[in-house]
Structure formats: structure tokens, C-alpha cells
Enzyme design. Structure first.
Site, mmCIF file in Angstrom:
data_model
loop_
_atom_site.group_PDB
_atom_site.id
_atom_site.type_symbol
_atom_site.label_atom_id
_atom_site.label_comp_id
_atom_site.label_asym_id
_atom_site.label_seq_id
_atom_site.Cartn_x
_atom_site.Cartn_y
_atom_site.Cartn_z
ATOM 1 N N GLU A 95 0.824 -1.212 0.000
ATOM 2 C CA GLU A 95 0.000 0.000 0.000
ATOM 3 C C GLU A 95 0.856 1.258 0.000
ATOM 4 O O GLU A 95 1.746 1.426 0.844
ATOM 5 C CB GLU A 95 -0.942 0.005 1.201
ATOM 6 C CG GLU A 95 -1.885 1.195 1.215
ATOM 7 C CD GLU A 95 -2.923 1.116 2.319
ATOM 8 O OE1 GLU A 95 -3.402 2.171 2.764
ATOM 9 O OE2 GLU A 95 -3.271 -0.014 2.731
ATOM 10 N N HIS B 290 -1.598 10.428 0.465
ATOM 11 C CA HIS B 290 -1.800 9.116 -0.149
ATOM 12 C C HIS B 290 -1.765 9.215 -1.672
ATOM 13 O O HIS B 290 -1.149 8.380 -2.341
ATOM 14 C CB HIS B 290 -3.148 8.545 0.299
ATOM 15 C CG HIS B 290 -3.428 7.180 -0.257
ATOM 16 N ND1 HIS B 290 -2.824 6.046 0.234
ATOM 17 C CD2 HIS B 290 -4.220 6.772 -1.273
ATOM 18 C CE1 HIS B 290 -3.250 4.993 -0.452
ATOM 19 N NE2 HIS B 290 -4.092 5.420 -1.365
ATOM 20 N N LYS C 293 -7.703 -0.786 10.982
ATOM 21 C CA LYS C 293 -7.021 -1.228 9.767
ATOM 22 C C LYS C 293 -5.767 -0.393 9.548
ATOM 23 O O LYS C 293 -4.708 -0.915 9.166
ATOM 24 C CB LYS C 293 -7.959 -1.120 8.570
ATOM 25 C CG LYS C 293 -7.375 -1.664 7.270
ATOM 26 C CD LYS C 293 -6.649 -0.621 6.455
ATOM 27 C CE LYS C 293 -6.112 -1.227 5.162
ATOM 28 N NZ LYS C 293 -5.248 -0.276 4.411
#
Length: 438
Positions: free
Chosen positions: A85, A393, A280
Site C-alpha cells: 500500500e 496518499h 485497519k
């Protein structure tokens, strides 16, 4: 139409790939090439990878990154992290640097006990069963002496064996509930070997117990297995600083940041929909270290999320407060990890990851892993309550999009410069790249 295959496991790797291509990949030579291009040129190393699991056809790579500047209990660490990720390693590194300038992370072990169970059915008098269990309890220890002797030399072994009555939940259901300390190994094989031997002893002794009726002698073993729920194998990680030291954002005071941050954590403590995503994010850091060190991330995930639900409602794994002008942020996590056994002695990169961590004990690895989770959680929450999560991100995701569309180095340079001043979305990146190429 694909056909079933008989004896697939006996086929060579090349034969498996040929069968796969013929039945599922329309004999695509490109697909076969992709599978084979990830084979390791070192035949000995490839054979090692082939034997980790069954029916292997290739290797599946994930990036191994480094997150430096983690000050934990006064010592600096660089954390190896395996994850796909975008922004996780960058966020962890940024949080590590932030807290290294504010005293660093503190971590402590709260417990190291692991659990195994022998599940069985007994139809009969419970008082007779209790008396029987008390009499044969020493036999359990005798039966596994050859299994436990090395573990006991290292200070571990069997801590306790209990009889648990579960008949209020299921008819005739009982357990041997066994507590273990497995020291630096995760201990699954050790625990399961002990439990299976306990089951043998239990059934055999019941079959010849004079106080039992014929029906009671027919004690029925259902299964013997360790539990991945380890609420007594617990580690705590925390950070703290004066509230005024909290923010690097000139548009928000430390007090304003702390208030928003704590409210965000409290929302995750009471709202399961938010708590799942909150946790998470924390597990992004935990799993990345667990994978890098060859531990079982599925077991860790299952145990951690069960722990988050221990009150009967799924809640945040981290917590925050202000006490006397000091901001505190902490987590307590159940982590059953090992630094010996399993992949730790087989996978070359796992061995290297443990070397990077300076050959930690299992307890030291628990601390490091919990800190990685807390750092990741802090970084995510800091973004959420300030700039928003997408800004950082999407910067990382930009490179993934450019690679997907096979951008050249020169195109990447131009696109990165352009999106320094523009909002990044998948469609906007594709549109700008097409403009550049036209």
C-alpha cells in the site's frame, strides 16, 4: 472449458504452468512469460521457495521498505516493512521522526501467555469428571516431557492445565484449557503437539476409569488446537509530549490539534464503522513488520480484531487523552510472535529483516511491532484531522498510476512537477499524461 486435473501435485512446475495456460489462460505466451520471469535465477534459492507451500508455479513479490528513526525505549531502530500500500512506509517514517524529537516511543510487555484447547464431549456426572481430571493431571505433564524439555530449558513450557465446563453453551461440551509460554518461538507446532498428546491421555485414561459408567468411559475427543486469541500475550506502546509541542502545522495550535485528535480517537472507540477503518490503519504498520519477520499475519489479525471486540462491541485499539497538560497516545495489542522457528531460519529476507532489527527476542519484536502500529495510526489520524488523508496518499499513488501507463522517466518528472500544484485523481493523471504524449 477448463477440465479437472488428476495428480496435479505430481506434475513438474513447467507442466503445472502448461496445464494452467491451456485451461485458463488461452495459451497466452505473455502470461507464461510473466510467471517464469519471477523465478529466481539461483536454483537452490528457487527450490527453497518452491518448498514453502504446495503446487508452486512462481514467486509473488511484495516490496520490502525501511522506516528509520524509530526511537524505542531509548534505542534507535530501523524497521523493515513488507506491504504493497502506497504511503504506509512514508507515514510510519514521518511519525517516527516526529516522536524521536519528543522522547520517542515507550513499550512494555504486559504478558506472554498463549492458549491451547482440547475440545471434548463427556456424557455423565460432572463431579466424577472433575475428580478424574484432578487424578490424571500429572499424567499430562509426564506424557509430553520429551516435547517440553527443551522449551523448559529456555524458561518456557506448560504453565497450567484447567478443566472448563462449557455445557451451558453446548450440551456435553468440555475443554482442557492449557496455558503456555513458548519463549522466542511463536509456538504453534509445540502447542499443538502437546495438545494432541493430552487428548490421547484423556481418552485412554477415561476408557479405563473405574468410577465411570460405560457411557462415561466413551469420552469423545472433538479436536485439539491452539488458539490465535491471545489476550494474555499483550504489549503496550505509547507516546507522550506537552500539548504545545504537538503540532508542526502553523495554522493549528497544539491545543486545537490535540482536541481534534482525541475526538477522532473517541469516535473510533464508540462507532464500529469508524473503528474498523481506524484499526485497519494501525494494522498497516503491524502487518508490515509481521510479514517482514516471517510471522503469521493472519493469526495476528484474527487475534487483534477479536481483542478489539472483547467488550461485546468492536472498538478502537488505540486511545488518547490529556493529563496535566501532557498529551498521551497508546495502544495495547495481543501479539503472538516468534523470532525462531518457521520461516525465520529459512527465508533469506526474513533472516535479514531480523538482523536489521538487531536479532530481537520475541518480546522485543512484540514491542517493535506494536510501536509500528501506533506510529502508523498516529500518522493516519494526524492527516485526517489536518490536511485530509488523500493529499499524502495520492502523491504516493501518482507513481503507481504512472507505472500502470508505462510512463518514461522524463514523463514522470514532468507529471510529478505538474501535480505538485494540481489535485491528483486517476482520471486527471491519465488525462494529463495523454496531453503530454500528444
Amino acid at each position: 472449458m477448463a477440465k479437472p486435473v488428476i495428480g496435479f501435485s505430481r506434475l513438474s512446475k513447467n507442466e503445472k504452468i502448461s496445464w494452467l495456460a491451456e485451461n485458463y489462460l488461452q495459451n497466452d505466451a505473455g502470461a507464461v512469460k510473466v510467471l517464469k520471469q519471477y523465478w529466481n535465477e539461483d536454483e537452490k534459492l528457487q527450490k527453497l521457495h518452491d518448498e514453502f507451500i504446495e503446487n508452486t508455479v512462481t514467486n509473488f513479490y511484495l516490496p520490502l521498505g525501511l522506516a528509520p528513526n524509530f526511537l524505542i525505549n531509548g534505542s534507535y531502530h530501523t524497521l523493515p516493512m513488507v506491504i504493497e500500500e502506497s504511503s504506509v512506509v512514508a507515514a510510519a517514517s514521518k511519525a517516527a521522526k516526529f516522536w524521536s524529537e519528543r522522547g520517542g516511543f515507550k513499550a512494555e510487555i504486559l504478558g506472554t501467555q498463549k492458549i491451547g484447547q482440547v475440545h471434548f464431549l463427556f456424557t455423565g456426572n460432572i463431579e466424577k469428571l472433575k475428580a478424574f481430571f484432578s487424578r490424571i493431571k500429572p499424567l499430562f505433564h509426564e506424557a509430553v516431557q520429551h516435547i517440553t524439555q527443551n522449551m523448559e530449558k529456555r524458561g518456557g513450557g506448560i504453565l497450567n492445565i484447567e478443566l472448563k465446563d462449557k455445557t451451558s453453551e453446548m450440551e456435553h461440551y468440555y475443554q482442557l484449557f492449557v496455558t503456555f509460554d513458548t519463549r522466542d518461538s511463536m509456538g504453534a507446532n509445540f502447542i499443538n503437539s502437546c495438545l494432541e498428546k493430552f487428548a490421547e491421555v484423556l481418552a485412554e485414561e477415561a476408557s479405563k476409569e473405574d468410577t465411570f459408567s460405560a457411557e462415561e468411559k466413551n469420552l469423545k475427543i472433538i479436536m485439539s488446537i491452539l488458539s490465535n486469541y491471545v489476550p494474555e500475550c499483550l504489549v503496550r506502546a505509547e507516546v507522550s509530549c506537552k500539548v504545545e509541542e504537538l503540532t508542526e502545522n502553523t495554522e493549528m495550535t497544539g491545543e486545537e490539534f490535540a482536541e481534534k485528535f482525541i475526538q477522532a480517537v473517541k469516535i473510533a472507540e464508540i462507532e464500529p464503522y469508524r473503528a474498523v477503518t481506524h484499526n485497519k490503519g494501525l494494522m498497516n504498520g503491524v502487518d508490515a513488520v509481521v510479514l517482514a519477520t516471517g510471522n503469521d499475519f493472519r493469526a495476528v489479525e484474527a487475534g487483534v480484531h477479536a481483542y478489539a471486540s472483547r467488550t461485546g462491541k468492536y472498538r478502537s485499539l488505540s486511545h488518547a487523552e490529556i493529563v496535566d497538560g501532557t498529551f498521551k497516545f497508546w495502544t495495547e495489542l495481543p501479539l503472538a510472535l516468534g523470532t525462531v522457528g518457521g520461516l525465520t531460519g529459512l527465508h533469506p529476507l526474513v533472516k535479514l529483516a531480523l538482523d536489521i532489527l538487531q536479532k530481537p527476542s520475541a518480546q522485543e519484536l512484540m514491542k517493535i511491532t506494536a510501536v509500528a502500529g501506533l506510529a502508523q495510526n498516529f500518522a493516519a489520524l494526524r492527516s485526517l484531522v489536518t490536511t485530509g488523508i488523500q493529499q499524502g496518499h495520492m502523491k504516493m499513488h501518482l507513481m503507481n498510476i504512472l507505472n500502470q501507463y508505462k510512463a518514461t522517466d522524463e514523463e514522470k518528472k514532468i507529471m510529478i512537477e505538474f501535480f505538485t500544484h494540481h489535485t491528483i485523481t486517476h482520471s486527471s493523471v491519465v488525462e494529463q499524461l495523454e496531453k503530454l504524449r500528444s
